[in-house]
Design an enzyme around this catalytic site. Sequence first.
Site, PDB file in Angstrom:
ATOM      1  N   HIS A   5      -3.650   7.634   6.139  1.00 10.21           N
ATOM      2  CA  HIS A   5      -3.798   6.310   5.526  1.00 10.21           C
ATOM      3  C   HIS A   5      -5.214   5.811   5.840  1.00 10.21           C
ATOM      4  O   HIS A   5      -5.885   5.281   4.967  1.00 10.21           O
ATOM      5  CB  HIS A   5      -2.714   5.368   6.043  1.00 10.21           C
ATOM      6  CG  HIS A   5      -2.643   4.092   5.290  1.00 10.21           C
ATOM      7  ND1 HIS A   5      -2.532   4.047   3.918  1.00 10.21           N
ATOM      8  CD2 HIS A   5      -2.686   2.792   5.693  1.00 10.21           C
ATOM      9  CE1 HIS A   5      -2.510   2.783   3.524  1.00 10.21           C
ATOM     10  NE2 HIS A   5      -2.603   2.009   4.576  1.00 10.21           N
TER      11      HIS A   5
ATOM     12  N   HIS B 281     -10.102   1.584  -0.185  1.00 11.78           N
ATOM     13  CA  HIS B 281      -8.647   1.486  -0.094  1.00 11.78           C
ATOM     14  C   HIS B 281      -8.145   0.930  -1.423  1.00 11.78           C
ATOM     15  O   HIS B 281      -8.362  -0.239  -1.737  1.00 11.78           O
ATOM     16  CB  HIS B 281      -8.255   0.570   1.062  1.00 11.78           C
ATOM     17  CG  HIS B 281      -6.777   0.525   1.325  1.00 11.78           C
ATOM     18  ND1 HIS B 281      -5.866   1.238   0.569  1.00 11.78           N
ATOM     19  CD2 HIS B 281      -6.050  -0.142   2.261  1.00 11.78           C
ATOM     20  CE1 HIS B 281      -4.646   1.010   1.025  1.00 11.78           C
ATOM     21  NE2 HIS B 281      -4.726   0.178   2.040  1.00 11.78           N
TER      22      HIS B 281
ATOM     23  N   CYS C 148       0.798  -1.235   0.000  1.00  8.54           N
ATOM     24  CA  CYS C 148       0.000   0.000   0.000  1.00  8.54           C
ATOM     25  C   CYS C 148       0.828   1.280   0.000  1.00  8.54           C
ATOM     26  O   CYS C 148       0.272   2.370  -0.078  1.00  8.54           O
ATOM     27  CB  CYS C 148      -0.962  -0.029   1.171  1.00  8.54           C
ATOM     28  SG  CYS C 148      -1.886  -1.568   1.205  1.00  8.54           S
TER      29      CYS C 148
END
Lengths: 266, 395
Positions: free
Chosen positions: B288, B322, B163
């Site tokens: 995040h 996400h 990520c």
Amino acid sequence: MSGPDAIACVDGVAFWSPRLPGWDTASPVLAGAVEAPAGAVRRPAPALLPPTERRRAPDAVALAIEVAARACESAAMPPAELASVFATTHGDLAITDYMCANLLDAPLHTSPTRFHNSVHNAAAGYWCIAVGCHAPYTTVSVAGYSFGAGLLEALTQVATSAKPVLFVAYDTEASGPLASLVSSSGLVGAALVLAPRRGGATVADLHWSVSREKPPRATGSSQRNANLVSGNAMASCLPLFEALALRRGGVTLPAGPSLALRLEIR
Amino acid sequence: MRTLPLAVSAVTVTSALGAGIAAQVEALRERRGGLRCNDFTASPLDTWIGRVAGLEDVSVPEAGARLDSRNNRLAWLALRQDGFLDAVAEARARYGRERVALLVGTSTASIGATEEAYRALAATGTVPASLKDPVLHVAHSLGCFVQDVLGLEGVCTTVATACSSSAKVFAQAERVIRAGLADAAVVGGVDSLCGSVLFGFNSLELVAREPCRPFDVARSGISVGEAGGFALLERDGSGPWLLGSGESSDAHHMSSPHPEGLGARLALRDALATAGLEAADVGYINLHGTASARNDEVEASVVAGMFPASTQAGSTKGWTGHTLGAAGFLEASICLAALECDRAPGMLNTTALDAACGPQIRVDAAPMSRPFVLSNSFGFGGSNCVLAFGAERRP
């Protein structure tokens, strides 16, 4: 193509493949001084990992950690301090095969451990955990150019940070249906600790530059040596490790479809 | 240790909110989310996803046809927005095709095509010719495709650090340009929906059954999304500016953050230092904020400990989901839009903030106190990257 004409020092060297399991074995063979041992070792057993983890570690993790640890050891450099660049064409092919096959059979029963081991940066992540390293790592794939392009990123980091960098390159064996889609056999792992200036552990100076070549021509390794690692996706690392075994020579590594990394070992 | 500031001369991004920057800005302003019930996976999975509409109908150009895949279609759809192809053509003419680096991030690239090959093999015993190119089945499928369609011939790599992938390419671009290997860089990130990732996150009990609710006291996990975007970075220009970056490793666990956020703190510290910023200079942090229990708890306490109340912070994953390897890029582009509009977007789907949140983390949108922003990306394998951008070249 212009670019830096720079120097990095090779402070640590490590190599592992089933026929050449370790740099002490590989170096005299690659230098042409002795024949390769007859037997083959299936996979490395990195002493850095506790016995249970050593057994459980996927091939890519065991391989990358083995060569990373050996390179730091030979450089006498504390691994917790080192930024690192990991290059792998495929990551762990056996785990990719599991993820794709499992999707057909039992997606709701996917193994959580295998899933988090499936990320391309699994080996780098486990390495940092094993040695307590908070310095950054990166993991790159550049298809058939992964070794040259990964090494170029590591050399760029040495030049811009003026700090030592650990470079680790590895690929594993394709299994299952994946073996009909991509080609890689056996295990090859290689690692270097690259430093901005000479130190007590320096074994060679590496003069490097990039040039535009279309297509870039790799320096060939001897056929005898090439046969020892043939079929693995990271076999392209061999010419550099031959030159390191001889402590001299010029090597050109393809770093892209029209990009070459030129290295002169002195 | 200041790094070289780089002008962001062109930027484009495509997500479940639509194609191009304007679609993101409008959806953020109108508080209109892009998540929908999972209608993607072959076998059912009860979750919400951020799916880009119409990818099935995108056709890729001849130069990239051998690597046709959902992921590369998303790359091509993104490249065609916001005049980005023209900006690259100008850079190619100005600097030469070998002097424009191409650095892209992804977590799974075209693994959807590998999954498709497995399905075909199981059903028919053969793999269709369209899935036989070996490069389609490696992470560099993305870098190779974009290099071919943009006609670039310089330094090119695909970064795959889960990520944090497409945040780290900004830091890499700064190094490549500072080292003299390129005069400009195209950076980007593309990740697309695929079965192995959706069921993989499900196996870790990390996917929510509802649209994700970042930093909510009742959050129940992530919504997986897909996105793609690209930016052109140059030494000179009118801005906005990439001012600095911080990268670190947690050295703690493969899929769980360091309990005190040690790696996150190191990355934030270095992003501020390389940009020459103080914490009080930061007007907005795009967090995040995955809406997983652990990430949000740790990240909230890190922000509460490091920044004043004047810094606004929030996660935009309630809008987009996400987007994994593309999240770093998507959220960097949302930060650039925040600078452009002088507006921190707030958060969507979040109704009651977790007690770990300090005054920085806000649900409502508001103007920013200062024209400097940070974007946090913290990934699997403990890989962290924080980017610093500013409307001005120097604070």
